[in-house]
Scaffold this active site. Structure first.
Site, mmCIF file in Angstrom:
data_model
loop_
_atom_site.group_PDB
_atom_site.id
_atom_site.type_symbol
_atom_site.label_atom_id
_atom_site.label_comp_id
_atom_site.label_asym_id
_atom_site.label_seq_id
_atom_site.Cartn_x
_atom_site.Cartn_y
_atom_site.Cartn_z
ATOM 1 N N CYS B 103 32.465 35.479 39.998
ATOM 2 C CA CYS B 103 32.631 36.912 39.727
ATOM 3 C C CYS B 103 34.008 37.196 39.103
ATOM 4 O O CYS B 103 34.438 36.462 38.222
ATOM 5 C CB CYS B 103 32.403 37.681 41.042
ATOM 6 S SG CYS B 103 32.101 39.442 40.869
ATOM 7 N N THR B 104 34.713 38.210 39.579
ATOM 8 C CA THR B 104 36.016 38.540 39.002
ATOM 9 C C THR B 104 37.128 37.613 39.475
ATOM 10 O O THR B 104 38.299 37.840 39.157
ATOM 11 C CB THR B 104 36.388 40.007 39.298
ATOM 12 O OG1 THR B 104 36.242 40.239 40.704
ATOM 13 C CG2 THR B 104 35.485 40.972 38.550
#
Lengths: 227, 227
Positions: B103-104
């Site tokens: 993800c981030t």
């Protein structure tokens, strides 16, 4: 707006992803209070040693809209014998909107007498055990039968939780969460089902879990006698 | 048999499933020691309030074979500014076999200067931010570029972890785990990607996360200046 009380049972030797995948989905609903339920507030360890901290005890648990029971290792079999847990589930089921499980959590629900006469899902290697307790076993990934919603093995918890989210808050909310979690799965292999994985891997998994499968089978036979 | 040291960074306001999905896969490898890494051993809370207890501090962390950085809420932006965290990642990356994210988490790796010149994945709503830091952004769910392995948004952590498991222990082991976890996904809706979900839901998700996306954009611009 209705405020839903969602209770996820946790216990020593639970499979953490059975809990954490639905928890991720549920925690993105705005109108919910989520409870990680256990006898005490002492942290427990999952099958892999991951520490999970309960938020609410059985004694202080409010009336629940959703009860969710996850699967686990030998601890799952212990739960099938644990009268305090079974009593808690039975008692709370009387007023719950949805009675649900992920993976071998359905064996615990059945041991509490809460799935007899219903169709339900279970981890593929434990389906026989569920059938022994008078439950109509399904091979579907998520099974809805009246207010029982049950998911298959471990990762089915994601699909399951989106179904529950849609039931509680509508399809658009469930889709919103699916997009937020970028749940557009692309498994690198086609080994996620017995059919896809093939006989050799099926035998390997059953062998690696043979002690657990046998213990769970015994517990299921016992439970079949009093349910 | 090689014993792999796998370290997953955790931090306040992390997205728990970014950690717990890979953790579930990694904990089923026999030859691994898994570390949930943070500055102290004090439990932290994820975005949704879930308590995660670190197992190992930066100071006591052994040499790592795999470093995995998860994404999160505003805490993810804090990590992009946290010199202690960035220094730890940089330093450990020098000897790690694989430098990875979900993800981030790729934004944090990039802020540490560890993805420049590589191709990498990120949550769909944050891809622009990653590109600003000199990373070749990919829309693939799992991206392998030399020893960088990065996954897309949240649930991509499952696909990602199976890829890492295959790299470490072979495809057959990864398939074994996939079968054990019954990872045969069947999302109830086709809303897991911006393309599938459609413009209306994309706008809704971006709007709900607008503050985070903007803060992360600022942090990415800053990081672009010193990397």
């Amino acid at each position: 707006m209705t405020q839903y009380q969602i209770g996820l049972l946790i216990y020593p030797d639970v499979t953490q992803l059975d809990v954490t995948a639905p928890l991720q989905v549920f925690s993105m609903l705005h109108n919910t209070n989520i409870h990680l339920l256990w006898k005490t507030l002492e942290p427990i360890k999952d099958m892999g040693g991951f520490i999970i901290t309960p938020t609410t005890t059985f004694d202080t648990c409010p009336q629940l809209d959703v009860i969710c029971v996850p699967g686990g290792g030998m601890g799952q079999v212990d739960m099938m014998h644990d009268t305090q847990v079974l009593y808690f589930l039975k008692e709370r089921a009387q007023t719950a909107k949805y009675i649900t499980s992920v993976c071998t959590g359905s064996l615990i629900l059945a041991a509490a007498g809460l799935l007899q006469g219903y169709k339900a899902a279970c981890h593929w290697a434990f389906r026989e055990n569920l059938g022994l307790m008078g439950v109509e076993v399904s091979t579907e990934r998520v099974v809805i039968d009246k207010n029982r919603i049950t998911g298959g093995g471990v990762t089915a918890g994601l699909d399951f939780a989106l179904v529950v989210a849609a039931k509680l808050c509508g399809e658009n909310t469930a889709k919103f969460i699916q997009l937020l979690l970028e749940y557009n799965p692309a498994p690198p292999f086609n080994a996620g089902s017995p059919e896809g994985a093939g006989e050799e891997l099926v035998v390997m998994v059953k062998k690696s879990g043979s002690e657990l499968i046998a213990a769970s089978l015994e517990a299921s036979k016992e439970a079949a006698q009093y349910n």
